[in-house]
Design a protein around this motif. Structure first.
Motif, PDB file in Angstrom:
ATOM      1  N   VAL A 289       0.802  -1.126  -0.023  1.00 41.08           N
ATOM      2  CA  VAL A 289      -0.022  -0.177  -0.038  1.00 41.08           C
ATOM      3  C   VAL A 289       0.818   1.155   0.113  1.00 41.08           C
ATOM      4  CG1 VAL A 289      -1.969   1.206   1.435  1.00 41.08           C
ATOM      5  CG2 VAL A 289      -1.876  -1.104   1.232  1.00 41.08           C
ATOM      6  N   ILE A 290       0.574   2.458  -0.760  1.00 41.81           N
ATOM      7  CA  ILE A 290       1.154   3.599  -0.679  1.00 41.81           C
ATOM      8  C   ILE A 290       0.187   4.639  -0.227  1.00 41.81           C
ATOM      9  CG2 ILE A 290       0.720   3.693  -3.152  1.00 41.81           C
ATOM     10  CD1 ILE A 290       3.648   4.888  -3.383  1.00 41.81           C
ATOM     11  N   ALA A 291       0.862   5.734   0.373  1.00 43.66           N
ATOM     12  CA  ALA A 291       0.145   6.796   0.579  1.00 43.66           C
ATOM     13  C   ALA A 291       0.987   8.072   0.612  1.00 43.66           C
ATOM     14  CB  ALA A 291      -0.251   6.643   2.093  1.00 43.66           C
ATOM     15  N   THR A 292       0.236   9.141   0.287  1.00 43.31           N
ATOM     16  CA  THR A 292       1.029  10.495  -0.003  1.00 43.31           C
ATOM     17  C   THR A 292       0.740  11.365   1.311  1.00 43.31           C
ATOM     18  OG1 THR A 292       0.425  10.168  -2.329  1.00 43.31           O
ATOM     19  CG2 THR A 292       0.894  12.246  -1.567  1.00 43.31           C
ATOM     20  N   PHE A 293       1.851  11.923   1.391  1.00 41.03           N
ATOM     21  CA  PHE A 293       1.683  13.056   2.569  1.00 41.03           C
ATOM     22  C   PHE A 293       2.397  14.278   1.719  1.00 41.03           C
ATOM     23  CE2 PHE A 293       2.177   9.156   4.352  1.00 41.03           C
ATOM     24  CZ  PHE A 293       1.238   9.143   5.754  1.00 41.03           C
TER      25      PHE A 293
ATOM     26  N   ALA B 182       4.078   0.840  15.179  1.00 38.87           N
ATOM     27  CA  ALA B 182       3.002   0.214  14.759  1.00 38.87           C
ATOM     28  C   ALA B 182       3.672  -1.356  14.459  1.00 38.87           C
ATOM     29  CB  ALA B 182       2.135   0.491  13.548  1.00 38.87           C
ATOM     30  N   GLY B 183       4.924  -1.224  14.295  1.00 42.43           N
ATOM     31  CA  GLY B 183       5.711  -2.731  14.211  1.00 42.43           C
ATOM     32  C   GLY B 183       6.226  -3.040  12.820  1.00 42.43           C
ATOM     33  N   PHE B 184       5.670  -2.325  11.716  1.00 37.07           N
ATOM     34  CA  PHE B 184       6.122  -2.654  10.396  1.00 37.07           C
ATOM     35  C   PHE B 184       7.555  -2.846   9.947  1.00 37.07           C
ATOM     36  CE2 PHE B 184       1.915  -1.259   9.903  1.00 37.07           C
ATOM     37  CZ  PHE B 184       1.262  -2.223   9.278  1.00 37.07           C
ATOM     38  N   LYS B 185       8.130  -3.664   9.673  1.00 34.14           N
ATOM     39  CA  LYS B 185       9.532  -4.143   9.238  1.00 34.14           C
ATOM     40  C   LYS B 185       9.792  -3.726   7.785  1.00 34.14           C
ATOM     41  CE  LYS B 185      10.410  -5.737  13.356  1.00 34.14           C
ATOM     42  NZ  LYS B 185      10.451  -4.559  14.170  1.00 34.14           N
ATOM     43  N   PHE B 186       8.924  -4.062   6.779  1.00 33.39           N
ATOM     44  CA  PHE B 186       9.277  -3.954   5.235  1.00 33.39           C
ATOM     45  C   PHE B 186       8.418  -2.859   4.729  1.00 33.39           C
ATOM     46  CE2 PHE B 186      10.079  -8.401   6.234  1.00 33.39           C
ATOM     47  CZ  PHE B 186      11.264  -8.550   5.852  1.00 33.39           C
ATOM     48  N   TRP B 187       8.863  -1.573   5.101  1.00 32.37           N
ATOM     49  CA  TRP B 187       8.322  -0.213   4.465  1.00 32.37           C
ATOM     50  C   TRP B 187       9.325   0.611   4.221  1.00 32.37           C
ATOM     51  CZ3 TRP B 187       8.234   4.334   7.522  1.00 32.37           C
ATOM     52  CH2 TRP B 187       8.588   4.223   8.754  1.00 32.37           C
ATOM     53  N   ASP B 188       9.178   1.808   3.259  1.00 31.16           N
ATOM     54  CA  ASP B 188      10.033   2.642   2.970  1.00 31.16           C
ATOM     55  C   ASP B 188       9.266   4.169   2.731  1.00 31.16           C
ATOM     56  OD1 ASP B 188      12.250   3.834   2.354  1.00 31.16           O
ATOM     57  OD2 ASP B 188      12.760   2.778   0.526  1.00 31.16           O
ATOM     58  N   CYS B 189      10.046   5.160   2.988  1.00 27.76           N
ATOM     59  CA  CYS B 189       9.632   6.445   2.639  1.00 27.76           C
ATOM     60  C   CYS B 189      10.401   7.006   1.113  1.00 27.76           C
ATOM     61  CB  CYS B 189       9.846   7.456   3.630  1.00 27.76           C
ATOM     62  SG  CYS B 189       9.205   7.175   5.267  1.00 27.76           S
ATOM     63  N   ILE B 190       9.422   7.575   0.480  1.00 31.08           N
ATOM     64  CA  ILE B 190       9.987   8.157  -0.779  1.00 31.08           C
ATOM     65  C   ILE B 190       9.761   9.390  -0.821  1.00 31.08           C
ATOM     66  CG2 ILE B 190       9.543   8.017  -3.482  1.00 31.08           C
ATOM     67  CD1 ILE B 190       8.404   5.480  -3.053  1.00 31.08           C
ATOM     68  N   THR B 191      10.979  10.346  -0.954  1.00 36.62           N
ATOM     69  CA  THR B 191      10.856  11.847  -0.753  1.00 36.62           C
ATOM     70  C   THR B 191      11.534  12.504  -2.002  1.00 36.62           C
ATOM     71  OG1 THR B 191      13.123  11.784   0.506  1.00 36.62           O
ATOM     72  CG2 THR B 191      10.925  11.978   1.981  1.00 36.62           C
ATOM     73  N   PRO B 192      11.145  13.650  -2.307  1.00 36.39           N
ATOM     74  CA  PRO B 192      11.837  14.502  -3.187  1.00 36.39           C
ATOM     75  C   PRO B 192      13.059  15.231  -3.210  1.00 36.39           C
ATOM     76  CG  PRO B 192       9.936  15.718  -2.414  1.00 36.39           C
ATOM     77  CD  PRO B 192       9.926  14.356  -1.772  1.00 36.39           C
ATOM     78  N   CYS B 193      13.337  15.191  -1.557  1.00 34.16           N
ATOM     79  CA  CYS B 193      14.539  15.851  -1.124  1.00 34.16           C
ATOM     80  C   CYS B 193      15.058  15.015  -0.013  1.00 34.16           C
ATOM     81  CB  CYS B 193      14.411  17.159  -0.704  1.00 34.16           C
ATOM     82  SG  CYS B 193      12.957  17.479   0.290  1.00 34.16           S
ATOM     83  N   PRO B 194      15.925  15.273   0.698  1.00 28.71           N
ATOM     84  CA  PRO B 194      16.345  14.674   1.965  1.00 28.71           C
ATOM     85  C   PRO B 194      15.681  15.178   3.163  1.00 28.71           C
ATOM     86  CG  PRO B 194      18.386  15.444   0.867  1.00 28.71           C
ATOM     87  CD  PRO B 194      17.188  15.771  -0.032  1.00 28.71           C
ATOM     88  N   VAL B 195      15.257  14.352   4.013  1.00 27.29           N
ATOM     89  CA  VAL B 195      14.606  14.901   5.096  1.00 27.29           C
ATOM     90  C   VAL B 195      15.167  14.446   6.435  1.00 27.29           C
ATOM     91  CG1 VAL B 195      12.624  14.703   6.512  1.00 27.29           C
ATOM     92  CG2 VAL B 195      12.298  14.504   3.965  1.00 27.29           C
ATOM     93  N   HIS B 196      15.842  15.514   7.044  1.00 23.90           N
ATOM     94  CA  HIS B 196      16.782  15.562   8.181  1.00 23.90           C
ATOM     95  C   HIS B 196      16.230  14.504   9.365  1.00 23.90           C
ATOM     96  CE1 HIS B 196      20.199  16.129  10.939  1.00 23.90           C
ATOM     97  NE2 HIS B 196      19.181  16.500  11.879  1.00 23.90           N
TER      98      HIS B 196
ATOM     99  N   LYS C 126       5.754  15.784  -3.556  1.00 20.28           N
ATOM    100  CA  LYS C 126       5.048  15.052  -2.622  1.00 20.28           C
ATOM    101  C   LYS C 126       6.027  14.178  -1.692  1.00 20.28           C
ATOM    102  CE  LYS C 126       0.925  16.718  -3.392  1.00 20.28           C
ATOM    103  NZ  LYS C 126       0.287  17.931  -2.514  1.00 20.28           N
ATOM    104  N   PHE C 127       5.368  13.557  -0.552  1.00 22.34           N
ATOM    105  CA  PHE C 127       6.239  12.468   0.241  1.00 22.34           C
ATOM    106  C   PHE C 127       5.248  11.393   0.409  1.00 22.34           C
ATOM    107  CE2 PHE C 127       7.436  16.883   1.203  1.00 22.34           C
ATOM    108  CZ  PHE C 127       8.872  16.761   1.319  1.00 22.34           C
ATOM    109  N   LEU C 128       6.045  10.102   0.116  1.00 22.17           N
ATOM    110  CA  LEU C 128       5.138   8.865   0.153  1.00 22.17           C
ATOM    111  C   LEU C 128       5.671   7.842   0.938  1.00 22.17           C
ATOM    112  CD1 LEU C 128       5.376   8.496  -3.796  1.00 22.17           C
ATOM    113  CD2 LEU C 128       3.530   9.540  -2.545  1.00 22.17           C
ATOM    114  N   ILE C 129       4.836   7.038   1.721  1.00 18.80           N
ATOM    115  CA  ILE C 129       5.093   5.747   2.451  1.00 18.80           C
ATOM    116  C   ILE C 129       4.683   4.742   1.630  1.00 18.80           C
ATOM    117  CG2 ILE C 129       4.796   4.789   4.530  1.00 18.80           C
ATOM    118  CD1 ILE C 129       4.807   7.094   6.129  1.00 18.80           C
ATOM    119  N   VAL C 130       5.532   3.471   1.546  1.00 24.52           N
ATOM    120  CA  VAL C 130       5.106   2.349   1.094  1.00 24.52           C
ATOM    121  C   VAL C 130       5.340   1.165   1.991  1.00 24.52           C
ATOM    122  CG1 VAL C 130       5.494   0.690  -0.871  1.00 24.52           C
ATOM    123  CG2 VAL C 130       5.971   3.264  -1.401  1.00 24.52           C
TER     124      VAL C 130
END
Length: 177
Positions: A8-12, A28-42, A143-147
């Motif tokens: 599942v993918i969501a936009t922020f 929430a305890g998820f292990k296999f997920w990632d963030c996709i960002t257009p720029c580095p987020v400190h 936009k910023f995404l979580i998968v």
């Protein structure tokens, strides 16, 4: 018959939104997920709970191997294979072997670093199912995404979608595998 799901993918909208959402997904305890960002987020790595990379270990192995190879090469050629005393100099001296060892250290460190990065990242990967997401291009622009992947033990399509919705996710879609 429905195609198998990759996740599942969501936009922020903002970096602070995805930062807070990443902390909640991690909690929430998820292990296999990632963030996709257009720029580095400190600080996003810390919010995601990402551990330190193992690539420096590959670099260290390459550096040690390069240095010992250089010293061994000069020792073998000078003190074993072709013993020639020139101007009263010793058959082997680390001082004379240093340039070769230094260059091999740099060379093998670079090769092992790149090789380690390829191995740990599973590269080359010419295709990834996330590229099928309808709004993936926004994650490269503004936009910023979580998968969250379906291979995660805690993954349940409906529950994961509701979690992403509750933490402020928009345009929540399921990705085909």
């Amino acid at each position: 018959m429905a195609a198998p799901s990759h996740g599942v993918i969501a936009t922020f909208d903002t970096a602070s939104d995805i930062y807070e959402a990443a902390k909640k997904v991690r909690d929430a305890g998820f292990k296999f997920w990632d963030c996709i960002t257009p720029c580095p987020v400190h600080g996003l790595d810390g919010a995601m709970g990402v551990r330190r990379s193992k690539v420096p270990r590959f670099s260290l192995i390459g550096g040690i191997l390069g240095f010992t190879t250089g010293m061994s090469l000069i020792f073998f050629t000078g003190a074993v294979d072709y013993q020639l005393i020139v101007g009263g100099k010793p058959l082997f001296s680390p001082m004379f072997a240093f340039p070769v060892s230094y260059e091999l250290t740099i060379l093998l460190t670079a090769f092992f670093t790149i090789g380690g990065m390829f191995i740990l990242n599973g590269l080359p990967m010419h295709y990834h199912p996330v590229l099928k997401a309808p709004h993936i291009h926004q994650g490269l622009d503004d936009k910023f995404l979580i998968v969250i992947e379906s291979r995660d033990p805690k993954y349940d399509a409906a529950a994961t979608k509701s979690l992403l919705e509750s933490i402020g996710g928009k345009d929540i879609t399921e990705i085909e595998a």
